[in-house]
Each structure stands twice: as structure tokens, then as C-alpha cells.
Design an enzyme around this catalytic site. Sequence first.
Site, PDB file in Angstrom:
ATOM      1  CE  LYS A  95      -3.323   2.646   2.794  1.00 25.88           C
ATOM      2  NZ  LYS A  95      -3.676   2.846   4.211  1.00 25.88           N
ATOM      3  N   GLY A 156      -7.755   9.270  10.374  1.00 32.92           N
ATOM      4  CA  GLY A 156      -7.895   9.142  11.879  1.00 32.92           C
ATOM      5  C   GLY A 156      -9.095   9.923  12.401  1.00 32.92           C
ATOM      6  CB  ALA A 182      -8.224   7.598   5.270  1.00 34.37           C
ATOM      7  N   GLY A 183     -10.810   7.487   7.147  1.00 35.57           N
ATOM      8  CA  GLY A 183     -11.747   8.329   7.517  1.00 35.57           C
ATOM      9  C   GLY A 183     -13.046   7.737   8.066  1.00 35.57           C
ATOM     10  CG  ASN A 204      -5.867   1.210  12.098  1.00 35.58           C
ATOM     11  OD1 ASN A 204      -5.770   0.478  12.909  1.00 35.58           O
ATOM     12  ND2 ASN A 204      -4.492   1.825  11.995  1.00 35.58           N
ATOM     13  CB  THR A 205      -8.568   5.774  13.544  1.00 32.70           C
ATOM     14  OG1 THR A 205      -7.260   5.825  12.880  1.00 32.70           O
ATOM     15  CG2 THR A 205      -8.718   6.613  14.742  1.00 32.70           C
TER      16      THR A 205
END
Lengths: 255, 382
Positions: A95, A156, A182-183, A204-205
Site C-alpha cells: 500500500k 484518523g 481513511a476516515g 483502523n482508527t
Amino acid sequence: MEDTFILNGHQFTSRFILGSGKYSLDLIKAAIENAGAQMITLALRRAAGGEIANILDYIPDNITLLPNTSGARNADEAVRIARLAREMGCGDFIKIEAIRDTKYLLPDNYETLKATEVLAKEGFVVMPYMYPDLNFARDLRNAGAACVMPLGAPIGSNKGLCTKDFIKILIDEIDLPVIVDAGIGKPSQACEAMEMGAAAVMANTAIATARDIPTMALAFKKAIEAGRNAYLAGLGTVIDTGARASSPLTGFLHD
Amino acid sequence: MNRSNHMEYIDGMERIDSDMLKQVVHAMHNYDYTKYTAYDVKTALAHDSLTTEDFAALLSPAALPLLEEMAQRAQFETRKHFGNSIAMFTPLYIANYCENYCIYCGFNCHNKIRRARLTEAEIETEMQTISKTGLQEILILTGESRKMSNVDYIANACRIAKKYFKVVGIEVYPMNSAEYAKLHKSGADFVTVFQETYNSDKYETLHIEGHKRIFPYRFYAQERAIMGGMRGVGFAALLGLDDFRKDAFATGMHAYLLQKKYPHAEIAFSCPRLRPIINNDKINPRDVHEPQLLQVICAYRIFMPFAAITISTRECERFRNNAINIAATKISAGVDVGIGGHSGSQKGDEQFEISDPRNVDEVYKAIEQQGLQPVMSDYIYV
């Protein structure tokens, strides 16, 4: 027929790519199991971290590793990190993250493209993290990317699909898997991305900052499956404004 | 005694064409922290992304009664950006010779302490000993003596460090960008320089002799380090030397302006308070008590959520354990601030007294006990 998506010939049934950073190593296995994930991202810079608390020791063998190039500020550094990942036995998936802004961590599309060109030629399965731009996505496809990974919102931020309309354009126009990265902050947002036709979602976050990480991984799994099924089933029409006129506007055609 | 002009560069010191110093000092002088109210603090905390004016409010006395709210927001930002990762490292002092007379520092050239400089073999022994603890990050420190610990000597130390550690940082005297480039090529990627105080008048009275006296050369050290290819730079005021609110505000402004000018630069803060030194146990952080220190740490975190924050052994175990739960992202362990102490044969005295003697294993376990994840390295040298 089994519903799968394909990255350079590699077939996956799970459409949930799980992140491994930002939470305790001993929860990774449970998170993977509950997520039903077949692929997990990891920062190579964490994997190269020595013998104690090395993240690689906590990832089950049957999971496809998706090392990322976080820490790379330009294409050259991303290429070097990718090659190192391969040398360390992390496989051919990579990635690409090329970021030269420590404040917002937004991807640098130009540097990402340069790295994609080099790494695709070297046989990597290149998965570029990118700002959702149609022209750029076409360039990535032409450069040999295996998919495109547009951001939904800043990394995040848990803000969801801020770039929804632009991601939809990519889904409509690019004949590569579009993986929203992301996001994504909530299962409902992951579901929405899948309803739109995204091939997969990376998170992830949202999971790492949940009070109960394994349970949140399960919630995402179910949301992603629901969204995928809704997409396959074909969403019903939603009338946003106005009602149907009782006197048809085209009635005159039949007079 | 006639003292030299502390604002004038000495021959050989690289000058940068920049008005950043002027901007920071101007902002600091105009910072009237008495004008802020609880309303300003609450407004700042309600903002998604903080302005410099919000940062000023968070450092004001009006914010102290709202410290719990600040800590909550700080913890939220920390987890968002760093998850539960806490980086571990240890400092290694390789020499304590110093040419400066800084009246608060144990290494100052007039303080009668045992001076020493590790040989290459001794550096290697120290690093071997440290690496056996599992640590992967080291911070190399010297006293500020170009004569006794020149750039080549520090570069050699960095090269040795690369054999044992993934992450190498330096905290040495400020140097020119070409010298930073040399250290970068030798394996270092992070540079920390404490400005001590941003009040140049006060600075002049504290740094009586030596190159450190030159205020602007020290101020531009981080920028020269980035120009020399370093990945990240650390900032700090030594809290307690002067008006800590103004110094903390200036530190944040300094970091903010540098990141704006060099968006790729990784930013870090340290939050040192004054500590007693050998031959002067009266030195203390004055009005910077633990609540004020925590206020500063939280303000840094909320203003620049992506910045690393280090909590050193100047603070006690209880405070450090709580700081990593709220805002700090990096903690030292197994610390020895003397020369040669890691491998059991200390030959030079300490810079200051530490408050937390825990070894690597103890700190590791303390991090885990809080549900946090100790991280030995999250870095690749490229």
C-alpha cells in the site's frame, strides 16, 4: 457463485481490510477473527522494529499482509520501503503512502503515481492511497495499480465519507477495485461505502479507538457485508424531492 | 564583567534568512494571558482545529480550572493520532564537557563535577548494554563542547548507534546545516534543541559564557536541522526559568511556524521542568507545579495533535504514568544521566537529578498495565 474481488489475480472473499496500528498487539488476533479479514495492513516501520513487541509476531500466518510505506515523504522513499518489505518476507502487496505533510497526512498524488509506476513494473500488487481525483485514478490504472484507495476523510478523523461524490465517480469510471481508505469512523459509514459499490473498505482508527476492539471489528464486518448485499441487490429508488404529479406530464403524447 | 552581545552571531555560525524569530518573540511579548476567560477556553476546546489564539487561551490561568476538560480533549486527540502506542527510548550521555556557563545546569563549565568523554569502545559497550534491554531508540547527548565532543565524534557515535538501534536522535549543541547533514548521513534523523527560555533578556542573564549565549543561533537550530535532511525536530522551553506560560506559548508558536514552513517535518515537544543539580539542590521549578505542567502538556497536544510529546525522568513515576494516559506519546526508561553508567562504570557526573529510576522492563509493564502498547520503533531510516 461466490462474491469475490480480485487484486492482480489474487482473489478475496472478505471485503474488510483491517488496520493493525494504534491498538494493543494482543488484540490483533481477536480483531482479525471477528472481522473475518483476509488482509491486514501494517506499517513496515512498525514491522522493522526489532524483537520485542514486533507486530509481525502477532499476525496469523494465513492472513495476507499489506505492508504500507508510511514514513515515506516521496516516491523514492516509498519505493525503498516497498522493496524492504519484500526483502523482509512481507510478500508482494504494497500500500503506497507518500505523505509530505505531518499535520493532515494527506496523500501526495504526484509522488504516489511515480512510486506506482516503478513498483508495478517490479511485480508488486500496488494499492495506492490517494486523494479521489478521476484523472489521477486513470493515471494510476495506466501505471499498473491493482486498485485505487481513495480517502473518505482525513486519516484518523472518523468523519466518514466526506469525499463521497468523488469516490462515486471513481466507482463509476475506473475499472479497478475502489477500496475506501481513511476516515471511516462507524460501521454505518462503511456500509454506505459498500452500498455505493466500493469493492472493499479499510478501517483502523475507528476500531482501534473503540472501547471493545474485537466487538467493533465484528460490527464492521456485518456492516460491510450488509452494504455489499444491498449493492448486489440493487438499491430501491429514493425520491428526494417532489411527489409524482397526478396529471402525468407526458400524458399529452397519448392524446 | 562585560558580557558579549547575545543577539550577535559569532563567526562560523550559519545565518538563515528568516523572520521566524521575530514572529515568535513578537507573539510572545504580545501574549497577555490575564485577558482570557473561561469562555475563551471553552470556545477553544469546542474548535475542531485550534487557532494560535485558542492555544493562547489554553495556556492562560483561566484554563487551569478546566484542566479536566483539557485532559479529556487531549486524550481524545492522542488516541486519534497515535492510538494507544507509547514509544520507548533511553538517553545516552556520551560526554559532559561543556564550554557554556548556564547557571541552572549541572554540566556548566564552572560547576565542579567529574568530567568525562566516552571512547568509541566505551560508547559501543554502553549501547550493547542498552540494546539488550530491547530498546530500539536511543537519544545521544553531549555537553556543549565543540572541542571535547566535535561533530566527527558525535557522527561516530551515531554510526555505532545504527548498529544497535533503529532510531537515533541527538541532543547536542546547535550546529550548521552542513554539520546536521553529516550527522544525518551517519544515521541520526531527529534533533532536539531546548531553547530554555524565549525571553532573550532573561536568556542573556542565564547563559553567561559560551556559544550557547547566542540566542538566535540556538533558535534557528531546528530549521538548520531540517535543512540538513533530518526527519524530525524537537522543541522545549525549560519550564521554571522564566514566565512559563509565555515560554510554553513561544515554544508552541516556534513549532507551529516551523511545521508551516516545512510541512514534512515531524514535530516533537519536550516539557522539562527545572531540577536540582550537583552542588545546587535549591534549584526547583518555582511556580510550575504538576497541574501547570499538565496544562502545558495538554495545550501542546490539543494545539498540535500530531506532535510527539516526550515525558522525561525529570518527573516522577506517578506523573509520567498519567501523562502517557493523557497526552505524552514517548517515555524514557532505564535512564542514567551520567557518563558511562549503563554498563556499570560511571566516569562522569550527572546533568541533573532524575525522579523516576525505573528500568526498561518496569516501564514496559507500566505502559501495558494501562492498556497501552509499548512500541520500540515505528520508524525506518530511508
